[in-house]
Design a protein around this motif. Structure first.
Motif, PDB file in Angstrom:
ATOM      1  N   GLN A  25       0.815  -1.216   0.000  1.00 39.24           N
ATOM      2  CA  GLN A  25       0.000   0.000   0.000  1.00 39.24           C
ATOM      3  C   GLN A  25       0.850   1.268   0.000  1.00 39.24           C
ATOM      4  OE1 GLN A  25      -3.258   0.071  -0.439  1.00 39.24           O
ATOM      5  NE2 GLN A  25      -3.338  -2.171  -0.476  1.00 39.24           N
ATOM      6  N   GLY A  26       2.162   1.122   0.137  1.00 43.70           N
ATOM      7  CA  GLY A  26       3.058   2.278   0.073  1.00 43.70           C
ATOM      8  C   GLY A  26       3.179   3.059   1.360  1.00 43.70           C
ATOM      9  N   GLY A  27       2.885   2.417   2.504  1.00 43.16           N
ATOM     10  CA  GLY A  27       3.050   3.106   3.773  1.00 43.16           C
ATOM     11  C   GLY A  27       1.959   2.760   4.762  1.00 43.16           C
ATOM     12  N   ILE A  28       2.225   3.115   6.019  1.00 42.62           N
ATOM     13  CA  ILE A  28       1.298   2.769   7.091  1.00 42.62           C
ATOM     14  C   ILE A  28      -0.046   3.467   6.925  1.00 42.62           C
ATOM     15  CG2 ILE A  28       0.891   3.012   9.578  1.00 42.62           C
ATOM     16  CD1 ILE A  28       3.878   2.533  10.012  1.00 42.62           C
ATOM     17  N   SER A  29      -0.024   4.755   6.580  1.00 45.30           N
ATOM     18  CA  SER A  29      -1.262   5.509   6.461  1.00 45.30           C
ATOM     19  C   SER A  29      -2.200   4.886   5.428  1.00 45.30           C
ATOM     20  CB  SER A  29      -0.943   6.964   6.094  1.00 45.30           C
ATOM     21  OG  SER A  29      -2.135   7.703   5.944  1.00 45.30           O
ATOM     22  N   ASN A  30      -1.654   4.533   4.288  1.00 47.35           N
ATOM     23  CA  ASN A  30      -2.481   3.929   3.227  1.00 47.35           C
ATOM     24  C   ASN A  30      -3.002   2.554   3.625  1.00 47.35           C
ATOM     25  OD1 ASN A  30      -1.972   6.154   1.637  1.00 47.35           O
ATOM     26  ND2 ASN A  30      -0.249   5.196   0.564  1.00 47.35           N
ATOM     27  N   ALA A  31      -2.230   1.830   4.440  1.00 42.50           N
ATOM     28  CA  ALA A  31      -2.605   0.466   4.814  1.00 42.50           C
ATOM     29  C   ALA A  31      -3.731   0.421   5.829  1.00 42.50           C
ATOM     30  CB  ALA A  31      -1.384  -0.280   5.350  1.00 42.50           C
ATOM     31  N   THR A  32      -4.056   1.557   6.435  1.00 37.39           N
ATOM     32  CA  THR A  32      -5.154   1.549   7.406  1.00 37.39           C
ATOM     33  C   THR A  32      -6.480   1.186   6.739  1.00 37.39           C
ATOM     34  OG1 THR A  32      -5.512   3.935   7.086  1.00 37.39           O
ATOM     35  CG2 THR A  32      -4.023   3.268   8.871  1.00 37.39           C
ATOM     36  N   HIS A  33      -6.654   1.573   5.486  1.00 30.36           N
ATOM     37  CA  HIS A  33      -7.915   1.315   4.794  1.00 30.36           C
ATOM     38  C   HIS A  33      -8.058  -0.171   4.442  1.00 30.36           C
ATOM     39  CE1 HIS A  33      -8.492   5.645   4.501  1.00 30.36           C
ATOM     40  NE2 HIS A  33      -7.270   5.759   3.983  1.00 30.36           N
ATOM     41  N   SER A  34      -6.974  -0.777   3.959  1.00 31.64           N
ATOM     42  CA  SER A  34      -7.059  -2.172   3.517  1.00 31.64           C
ATOM     43  C   SER A  34      -7.045  -3.155   4.677  1.00 31.64           C
ATOM     44  CB  SER A  34      -5.903  -2.495   2.556  1.00 31.64           C
ATOM     45  OG  SER A  34      -4.653  -2.279   3.193  1.00 31.64           O
ATOM     46  N   THR A  35      -6.411  -2.779   5.799  1.00 31.83           N
ATOM     47  CA  THR A  35      -6.330  -3.697   6.942  1.00 31.83           C
ATOM     48  C   THR A  35      -7.446  -3.478   7.956  1.00 31.83           C
ATOM     49  OG1 THR A  35      -4.891  -2.207   8.204  1.00 31.83           O
ATOM     50  CG2 THR A  35      -3.823  -3.829   6.737  1.00 31.83           C
ATOM     51  N   GLY A  36      -8.028  -2.272   7.969  1.00 33.53           N
ATOM     52  CA  GLY A  36      -9.042  -1.956   8.970  1.00 33.53           C
ATOM     53  C   GLY A  36      -8.453  -1.640  10.337  1.00 33.53           C
ATOM     54  N   LEU A  37      -7.150  -1.461  10.404  1.00 32.08           N
ATOM     55  CA  LEU A  37      -6.471  -1.157  11.670  1.00 32.08           C
ATOM     56  C   LEU A  37      -6.033   0.300  11.675  1.00 32.08           C
ATOM     57  CD1 LEU A  37      -4.225  -4.344  12.004  1.00 32.08           C
ATOM     58  CD2 LEU A  37      -6.467  -3.925  13.063  1.00 32.08           C
ATOM     59  N   SER A  38      -5.927   0.868  12.875  1.00 35.24           N
ATOM     60  CA  SER A  38      -5.522   2.271  12.994  1.00 35.24           C
ATOM     61  C   SER A  38      -4.025   2.416  12.740  1.00 35.24           C
ATOM     62  CB  SER A  38      -5.867   2.808  14.384  1.00 35.24           C
ATOM     63  OG  SER A  38      -5.068   2.170  15.362  1.00 35.24           O
ATOM     64  N   GLN A  39      -3.633   3.644  12.471  1.00 36.52           N
ATOM     65  CA  GLN A  39      -2.216   3.911  12.206  1.00 36.52           C
ATOM     66  C   GLN A  39      -1.338   3.581  13.416  1.00 36.52           C
ATOM     67  OE1 GLN A  39      -1.635   7.515  10.063  1.00 36.52           O
ATOM     68  NE2 GLN A  39       0.549   7.670  10.496  1.00 36.52           N
ATOM     69  N   PRO A  40      -1.719   3.944  14.657  1.00 33.88           N
ATOM     70  CA  PRO A  40      -0.881   3.576  15.813  1.00 33.88           C
ATOM     71  C   PRO A  40      -0.730   2.061  15.970  1.00 33.88           C
ATOM     72  CG  PRO A  40      -2.404   5.321  16.411  1.00 33.88           C
ATOM     73  CD  PRO A  40      -2.823   4.837  15.062  1.00 33.88           C
ATOM     74  N   VAL A  41      -1.808   1.303  15.719  1.00 32.28           N
ATOM     75  CA  VAL A  41      -1.719  -0.153  15.850  1.00 32.28           C
ATOM     76  C   VAL A  41      -0.760  -0.718  14.817  1.00 32.28           C
ATOM     77  CG1 VAL A  41      -2.993  -2.308  15.625  1.00 32.28           C
ATOM     78  CG2 VAL A  41      -3.982  -0.411  16.908  1.00 32.28           C
ATOM     79  N   LEU A  42      -0.883  -0.281  13.560  1.00 26.31           N
ATOM     80  CA  LEU A  42       0.012  -0.779  12.509  1.00 26.31           C
ATOM     81  C   LEU A  42       1.458  -0.402  12.811  1.00 26.31           C
ATOM     82  CD1 LEU A  42      -1.981  -0.072   9.215  1.00 26.31           C
ATOM     83  CD2 LEU A  42      -1.392  -2.294  10.190  1.00 26.31           C
TER      84      LEU A  42
END
Length: 307
Positions: A25-42
């Protein structure tokens, strides 16, 4: 002294899965949408994975997300692990529900060259499901196949049914349509064309379930003296037509793909054409069929993709 190999627990596997998603996804922020997890958790999961592996996986900051050399290596390994786990999941599923059984199929003759006949593709895909399945194919006319289905020698048959026949079968599913035209050998066809398509004196094969439909198509009452024959078997009709003695309604796919038929001409193809509906017929409803027969039926009936 035995050396204890390092191990990964299921939490590490989950973190590797999340790391793959972050990279893709190119970074933690973008991955929040596909994983359903918050940025701090990731972010916390990524830090924990780095501590577990003892390496820095990526550079994070104003310059953006970028993998380190170690991070690229771990990403490649994570992909390998994911592929391996998927493969073994399918294998374990196969142990639980391994398909086995023998399917006996009956089919009318001269349909192999029909491109939208799903039978060939279904056979190929069926053997890919398991090494413990088998298909036997019985080719014959309707009467032969129907007798074998009734006596339990076949599990299913693929046949043309006329409207009056369809009511006799409780479990008939439409599969495909075959188109036929009225063919004549070139010399006979040229004579008929020159005579404004008059069929008086011509021998015409008109047997089988579609005899009445053929008569209506040709408006046979307008051709006094036409000689009608009740034999309507595809191969015998083809031979008589090739001999130049008869006219026959023959499947277009058979003629177009047979070099020996290059001298046959379709007469008034826009007008004198016949469509035959093929059905898949079983003795019992799908839910009561064996698992192998049910699987084969589903392959036959699934929508066909266009090439």
């Amino acid at each position: 002294m035995a050396i204890q190999a390092p191990t990964l627990d299921k939490r590490d596997l989950r973190r590797l899965e999340l790391f793959r998603e972050i990279v893709e996804q190119g970074g933690i922020s973008n991955a929040t949408h596909s994983t359903g997890l918050s940025q701090p958790v990731l972010s916390n999961q990524l830090i924990t994975l780095e501590k577990s592996l003892g390496v820095s996986l990526c550079k994070r900051g104003r310059s953006g997300f970028e993998l380190t050399d170690e991070g690229r290596s771990v990403y490649n390994y994570a992909n390998e692990i994911s592929a391996m786990l998927t493969e073994y999941a399918f294998k374990l599923k196969g142990v639980q529900s391994r398909l086995s059984g023998h399917v006996r199929v009956g089919c009318l003759d001269n349909t192999a060259t029909l491109t939208h006949n799903p039978l060939l593709g279904a056979i190929e895909q069926f053997y890919q499901l398991s090494d413990d399945v088998e298909v036997t194919l019985d080719v014959g006319d309707f009467t032969q196949l129907n007798e074998k289905l009734s006596s339990g020698q076949l599990d299913m048959m693929i046949c043309v049914l006329g409207e009056h026949q369809l009511a006799a079968f409780d479990f008939a599913t439409p599969l495909f349509v075959e188109q036929s035209h009225l063919y004549a050998r070139q010399d006979l066809a040229e004579a008929i064309i020159a005579n404004d398509y008059a069929l008086s004196g011509c021998r015409i094969n008109m047997g089988g379930y579609a005899a009445e439909s053929m008569k209506r198509l040709l408006e046979i009452e307008q051709h006094p003296g036409a000689k009608l024959y009740s034999g309507w078997h595809v191969e015998s009709g083809l031979m008589l037509t090739l001999a130049g003695s008869h006219l026959s309604f023959l499947p277009t796919h058979l003629i177009e793909q047979n070099h020996a038929c290059r001298h046959l001409i379709a007469l008034q193809p826009d007008k004198w054409k016949l469509e035959s509906q093929f059905y898949l017929i079983t003795k019992a409803k799908p839910g009561s069929l064996s698992s192998a027969v049910q699987a084969f039926t589903e392959l036959l009936c699934k929508p066909q993709t266009k090439a």
